[in-house]
Design a protein around this motif. Structure first.
Motif, PDB file in Angstrom:
ATOM      1  N   GLU A  36       0.703  -1.261   0.106  1.00  0.00           N
ATOM      2  CA  GLU A  36      -0.073   0.071   0.075  1.00  0.00           C
ATOM      3  C   GLU A  36       0.938   1.156  -0.117  1.00  0.00           C
ATOM      4  O   GLU A  36       1.725   1.172   0.696  1.00  0.00           O
ATOM      5  CB  GLU A  36      -0.915   0.155   1.111  1.00  0.00           C
ATOM      6  CG  GLU A  36      -1.849  -1.118   1.263  1.00  0.00           C
ATOM      7  CD  GLU A  36      -3.344  -0.398   0.268  1.00  0.00           C
ATOM      8  OE1 GLU A  36      -3.364   0.620  -0.031  1.00  0.00           O
ATOM      9  OE2 GLU A  36      -4.184  -1.240   0.144  1.00  0.00           O
ATOM     10  N   THR A  37       0.395   2.119  -0.825  1.00  0.00           N
ATOM     11  CA  THR A  37       1.373   3.411  -0.927  1.00  0.00           C
ATOM     12  C   THR A  37       0.230   4.622  -0.424  1.00  0.00           C
ATOM     13  O   THR A  37      -0.622   4.692  -1.558  1.00  0.00           O
ATOM     14  CB  THR A  37       1.847   3.768  -2.032  1.00  0.00           C
ATOM     15  OG1 THR A  37       0.979   3.452  -3.183  1.00  0.00           O
ATOM     16  CG2 THR A  37       3.171   2.731  -2.273  1.00  0.00           C
ATOM     17  N   CYS A  38       0.016   5.114   0.533  1.00  0.00           N
ATOM     18  CA  CYS A  38      -0.873   5.959   0.874  1.00  0.00           C
ATOM     19  C   CYS A  38      -0.253   7.285   1.628  1.00  0.00           C
ATOM     20  O   CYS A  38       0.543   7.194   2.478  1.00  0.00           O
ATOM     21  CB  CYS A  38      -2.012   5.630   1.940  1.00  0.00           C
ATOM     22  SG  CYS A  38      -3.303   6.725   2.273  1.00  0.00           S
ATOM     23  N   GLY A  39      -0.533   8.317   0.987  1.00  0.00           N
ATOM     24  CA  GLY A  39       0.102   9.919   1.514  1.00  0.00           C
ATOM     25  C   GLY A  39       1.805   9.639   1.453  1.00  0.00           C
ATOM     26  O   GLY A  39       2.364  10.184   2.321  1.00  0.00           O
ATOM     27  N   GLY A  40       2.468   8.809   0.474  1.00  0.00           N
ATOM     28  CA  GLY A  40       3.700   8.949   0.280  1.00  0.00           C
ATOM     29  C   GLY A  40       4.251   7.855   1.321  1.00  0.00           C
ATOM     30  O   GLY A  40       5.652   7.737   1.385  1.00  0.00           O
ATOM     31  N   GLN A  41       3.602   6.870   2.082  1.00  0.00           N
ATOM     32  CA  GLN A  41       3.966   5.937   2.805  1.00  0.00           C
ATOM     33  C   GLN A  41       3.661   4.628   2.220  1.00  0.00           C
ATOM     34  O   GLN A  41       2.532   4.435   1.865  1.00  0.00           O
ATOM     35  CB  GLN A  41       3.550   6.242   4.202  1.00  0.00           C
ATOM     36  CG  GLN A  41       3.838   7.615   5.092  1.00  0.00           C
ATOM     37  CD  GLN A  41       3.326   7.674   6.403  1.00  0.00           C
ATOM     38  OE1 GLN A  41       2.369   6.972   6.634  1.00  0.00           O
ATOM     39  NE2 GLN A  41       4.026   8.298   7.227  1.00  0.00           N
ATOM     40  N   THR A  42       4.643   3.739   2.303  1.00  0.00           N
ATOM     41  CA  THR A  42       4.679   2.387   1.803  1.00  0.00           C
ATOM     42  C   THR A  42       4.549   1.425   3.013  1.00  0.00           C
ATOM     43  O   THR A  42       5.505   1.371   3.821  1.00  0.00           O
ATOM     44  CB  THR A  42       5.796   2.012   1.004  1.00  0.00           C
ATOM     45  OG1 THR A  42       5.846   2.969  -0.332  1.00  0.00           O
ATOM     46  CG2 THR A  42       5.607   0.682   0.246  1.00  0.00           C
ATOM     47  N   VAL A  43       3.475   0.473   3.105  1.00  0.00           N
ATOM     48  CA  VAL A  43       3.342  -0.426   4.021  1.00  0.00           C
ATOM     49  C   VAL A  43       3.036  -1.778   3.372  1.00  0.00           C
ATOM     50  O   VAL A  43       2.045  -1.731   2.422  1.00  0.00           O
ATOM     51  CB  VAL A  43       2.391  -0.156   5.176  1.00  0.00           C
ATOM     52  CG1 VAL A  43       2.254  -1.264   6.005  1.00  0.00           C
ATOM     53  CG2 VAL A  43       2.918   1.257   5.730  1.00  0.00           C
ATOM     54  N   ILE A  44       3.517  -2.772   3.681  1.00  0.00           N
ATOM     55  CA  ILE A  44       3.131  -4.158   3.495  1.00  0.00           C
ATOM     56  C   ILE A  44       2.136  -4.601   4.197  1.00  0.00           C
ATOM     57  O   ILE A  44       2.327  -4.812   5.450  1.00  0.00           O
ATOM     58  CB  ILE A  44       4.204  -5.091   3.399  1.00  0.00           C
ATOM     59  CG1 ILE A  44       5.501  -4.875   2.187  1.00  0.00           C
ATOM     60  CG2 ILE A  44       4.099  -6.359   2.929  1.00  0.00           C
ATOM     61  CD1 ILE A  44       6.721  -5.563   2.216  1.00  0.00           C
ATOM     62  N   TYR A  45       1.202  -5.287   3.686  1.00  0.00           N
ATOM     63  CA  TYR A  45       0.025  -5.736   4.358  1.00  0.00           C
ATOM     64  C   TYR A  45      -0.290  -7.206   4.191  1.00  0.00           C
ATOM     65  O   TYR A  45      -0.250  -7.529   2.960  1.00  0.00           O
ATOM     66  CB  TYR A  45      -1.524  -4.900   4.216  1.00  0.00           C
ATOM     67  CG  TYR A  45      -1.483  -3.724   4.969  1.00  0.00           C
ATOM     68  CD1 TYR A  45      -1.921  -3.643   6.321  1.00  0.00           C
ATOM     69  CD2 TYR A  45      -1.163  -2.403   3.970  1.00  0.00           C
ATOM     70  CE1 TYR A  45      -1.956  -2.110   6.662  1.00  0.00           C
ATOM     71  CE2 TYR A  45      -1.288  -1.322   4.572  1.00  0.00           C
ATOM     72  CZ  TYR A  45      -1.837  -1.146   6.070  1.00  0.00           C
ATOM     73  OH  TYR A  45      -1.967   0.331   6.460  1.00  0.00           O
ATOM     74  N   ALA A  46      -0.471  -8.059   5.238  1.00  0.00           N
ATOM     75  CA  ALA A  46      -0.489  -9.434   4.861  1.00  0.00           C
ATOM     76  C   ALA A  46      -1.878  -9.756   5.619  1.00  0.00           C
ATOM     77  O   ALA A  46      -1.827  -9.618   6.951  1.00  0.00           O
ATOM     78  CB  ALA A  46       0.537 -10.308   5.668  1.00  0.00           C
ATOM     79  N   ASN A  47      -3.169 -10.174   5.073  1.00  0.00           N
ATOM     80  CA  ASN A  47      -4.312 -10.403   5.546  1.00  0.00           C
ATOM     81  C   ASN A  47      -4.258 -11.650   6.353  1.00  0.00           C
ATOM     82  O   ASN A  47      -3.917 -12.813   5.901  1.00  0.00           O
ATOM     83  CB  ASN A  47      -5.445 -10.345   4.368  1.00  0.00           C
ATOM     84  CG  ASN A  47      -5.469  -8.956   3.730  1.00  0.00           C
ATOM     85  OD1 ASN A  47      -5.281  -8.013   4.469  1.00  0.00           O
ATOM     86  ND2 ASN A  47      -5.706  -8.856   2.538  1.00  0.00           N
ATOM     87  N   LEU A  48      -4.794 -11.748   7.756  1.00  0.00           N
ATOM     88  CA  LEU A  48      -5.070 -12.820   8.238  1.00  0.00           C
ATOM     89  C   LEU A  48      -6.415 -13.553   8.307  1.00  0.00           C
ATOM     90  O   LEU A  48      -7.320 -12.881   7.583  1.00  0.00           O
ATOM     91  CB  LEU A  48      -4.526 -12.660   9.666  1.00  0.00           C
ATOM     92  CG  LEU A  48      -3.253 -12.043   9.880  1.00  0.00           C
ATOM     93  CD1 LEU A  48      -2.959 -11.857  11.495  1.00  0.00           C
ATOM     94  CD2 LEU A  48      -2.138 -13.107   9.333  1.00  0.00           C
ATOM     95  N   PRO A  49      -6.439 -14.568   8.423  1.00  0.00           N
ATOM     96  CA  PRO A  49      -7.961 -15.572   8.073  1.00  0.00           C
ATOM     97  C   PRO A  49      -9.103 -14.995   9.013  1.00  0.00           C
ATOM     98  O   PRO A  49     -10.173 -15.201   8.364  1.00  0.00           O
ATOM     99  CB  PRO A  49      -7.572 -16.854   8.379  1.00  0.00           C
ATOM    100  CG  PRO A  49      -6.134 -17.221   8.258  1.00  0.00           C
ATOM    101  CD  PRO A  49      -5.508 -15.914   8.608  1.00  0.00           C
ATOM    102  N   ASP A  50      -8.535 -14.496   9.956  1.00  0.00           N
ATOM    103  CA  ASP A  50      -9.760 -13.836  10.930  1.00  0.00           C
ATOM    104  C   ASP A  50     -10.165 -12.390  10.612  1.00  0.00           C
ATOM    105  O   ASP A  50     -10.935 -11.778  11.271  1.00  0.00           O
ATOM    106  CB  ASP A  50      -9.342 -13.949  12.385  1.00  0.00           C
ATOM    107  CG  ASP A  50      -8.284 -12.797  12.588  1.00  0.00           C
ATOM    108  OD1 ASP A  50      -7.670 -12.321  11.837  1.00  0.00           O
ATOM    109  OD2 ASP A  50      -8.137 -12.687  14.049  1.00  0.00           O
ATOM    110  N   GLY A  51      -9.651 -11.854   9.516  1.00  0.00           N
ATOM    111  CA  GLY A  51      -9.984 -10.495   9.236  1.00  0.00           C
ATOM    112  C   GLY A  51      -9.242  -9.351   9.579  1.00  0.00           C
ATOM    113  O   GLY A  51      -9.177  -8.259   9.208  1.00  0.00           O
ATOM    114  N   SER A  52      -8.133  -9.685  10.456  1.00  0.00           N
ATOM    115  CA  SER A  52      -7.045  -8.830  10.871  1.00  0.00           C
ATOM    116  C   SER A  52      -5.971  -8.959   9.803  1.00  0.00           C
ATOM    117  O   SER A  52      -6.081  -9.825   9.008  1.00  0.00           O
ATOM    118  CB  SER A  52      -6.719  -9.261  12.426  1.00  0.00           C
ATOM    119  OG  SER A  52      -6.047 -10.466  12.415  1.00  0.00           O
TER     120      SER A  52
END
Length: 219
Positions: A36-52
């Protein structure tokens, strides 16, 4: 793979390629990852099975454009709709508990696997087990090690330097360590092995040591 329009954009694809060493093992564990790149900030997201999800950043909470510029990892668990999920999963930035690991990816992913194994959701724990198995199957570490006896005939063993992610790096360091032995007055009495797995025996004033390149277990 994530399902959104940004996957076709060159800037997103460039970041995805940079951080494939992070996302590939997580995806092998069954987790959908995104950059994700939002507002110039880059973060990796890994979705977990419980929705978190796990949010993977670095020292200033966002990732640089190049993986090699990462100096430490910060990983938090969050949920878009439930703030009670917020919590720290891993921190290897300066001054933290895991700071000695710095930007090391294998140590970070191994810690993530252990963290997932502590969560109550059985599907998340399964993902943690898969991640751990993927790391054990693919990751390798190398070091320059020694074993022998000192002048009082006491056994000695340990690592001279490492760990290294590359066997080539370990062999290069082996050359430097054996040079230091020669400069320190040690005599070479035996040499064997190949260029990839060199081994030498050294003697000085009643002490004997074997120096070699070793493969380390992933812990």
């Amino acid at each position: 793979m994530p399902d959104h329009r940004r996957v076709d954009r060159p800037e997103w694809q460039a970041l995805w390629r940079q951080y494939e060493p992070v996302t590939t093992p997580l995806r092998a564990a069954g987790l959908v990852c995104d950059v994700e790149t939002c507002g110039g900030q880059t973060v990796i997201y890994a979705n977990l099975p419980d929705g978190s999800h796990l949010a993977i950043g670095c020292g200033n909470d966002c990732l640089p454009d190049r993986l090699q510029d990462v100096t430490g990892w910060i990983i938090t668990r969050g949920h878009d709709d439930n703030p009670n999920y917020d919590g720290l999963a891993y921190d290897s930035t300066e001054g933290s508990e895991h700071a000695p690991h710095g930007a090391d990816i294998v140590s970070m992913l191994a810690a993530v696997a252990l963290y997932l194994g502590t969560l109550p959701d059985p599907d998340i724990r399964t993902a943690g087990e898969r991640l751990g198995k993927a790391l054990l199957a693919s990751a390798q570490r190398f070091a320059v090690s020694f074993t022998g006896v000192d002048a009082q005939h006491a056994a000695k063993s340990g690592g001279l330097s490492g760990p290294f992610d590359s066997q080539v790096e370990a062999v290069k360091e082996y050359g430097w360590q054996t040079y230091l032995l020669q400069e320190g007055g040690w005599d070479l009495v035996h040499e064997q092995g190949s260029e990839e797995w060199p081994l030498t025996v050294w003697r000085r004033a009643g002490a004997v040591q074997v120096v070699f390149v070793s493969r380390l277990p992933l812990v």
